[in-house]
Design an enzyme around this catalytic site. Structure first.
Site, PDB file in Angstrom:
ATOM      1  N   ASP A   7      -1.289   1.514  -5.818  1.00 53.03           N
ATOM      2  CA  ASP A   7      -0.351   2.625  -5.954  1.00 53.03           C
ATOM      3  C   ASP A   7       0.118   2.619  -7.404  1.00 53.03           C
ATOM      4  OD1 ASP A   7       1.407   4.720  -5.399  1.00 53.03           O
ATOM      5  OD2 ASP A   7       3.011   3.354  -4.793  1.00 53.03           O
ATOM      6  N   GLU A  67      -4.336   5.755  -5.438  1.00 50.33           N
ATOM      7  CA  GLU A  67      -3.723   7.045  -5.186  1.00 50.33           C
ATOM      8  C   GLU A  67      -4.089   8.020  -6.294  1.00 50.33           C
ATOM      9  OE1 GLU A  67       0.357   7.627  -3.386  1.00 50.33           O
ATOM     10  OE2 GLU A  67       0.712   8.241  -5.462  1.00 50.33           O
ATOM     11  N   ASP A 140       6.147   0.477  -2.952  1.00 50.70           N
ATOM     12  CA  ASP A 140       4.914   0.619  -3.726  1.00 50.70           C
ATOM     13  C   ASP A 140       3.811  -0.303  -3.196  1.00 50.70           C
ATOM     14  OD1 ASP A 140       5.972   2.218  -6.362  1.00 50.70           O
ATOM     15  OD2 ASP A 140       7.457   0.810  -5.599  1.00 50.70           O
TER      16      ASP A 140
END
Length: 158
Positions: A7, A67, A140
């Protein structure tokens, strides 16, 4: 197969390394790369580069899922996040790790069946996938694990 979920962020990069054998998923390690908010951007990006390199050298993932940026509510953070993401992609390329990208909506859709699921709904599905009652405290890190699980589930469909 070892999947590294990431992330991206400038302040915090969440990561999780999962060992996947069919439907059995185990966390090998997870955590975050946190950069000094008072440092200049080039040093923060260098910290991300160095720390991610160490993680890759230590755990030797077979692939990475990250991501994908597609829309940002906070216009102030999009450029730093994109810069951090660029450094992450460069590190993965340096080590020859195949990269798979997923938007937050895709991750939510794969994990919960609904692309607009809440964080709590995603967390619940991550717990089920990992057969655990506890998750890391940092969002996260949980997001990185969810991204890796998303990739594992997409692999099953191929």
């Amino acid at each position: 197969m070892k999947i590294l979920g990431i992330d991206p962020g400038m302040a915090i990069v969440g990561y999780g390394v999962l060992n996947v054998e069919s439907d059995n998923i185990q966390i090998i390690t997870s955590g975050s790369i946190q950069t000094c908010k008072d440092c200049n951007d080039e040093n923060r990006l260098l910290d991300i580069y160095n720390d991610l390199s160490t993680i890759i050298e230590m755990y030797k993932p077979d692939c990475a899922s990250i991501e994908k940026l597609y829309f940002f509510k906070n216009q102030k953070t999009i450029i730093p996040v994109a810069e951090a993401r660029g450094v992450i992609l460069a590190v993965l390329a340096k080590y020859g790790i195949p990269i798979y990208e997923y938007t937050p909506i895709e991750v939510k859709q794969v994990l919960t069946g609904y692309g607009r699921a809440s964080k709590k709904e995603v967390e619940a599905m991550v717990k089920i996938a990992l057969n655990t009652d506890t998750l890391p405290k940092l969002d996260d890190t949980v997001d990185a694990i969810a991204i890796a699980i998303c990739h594992q589930r997409n692999l099953r469909l191929i």
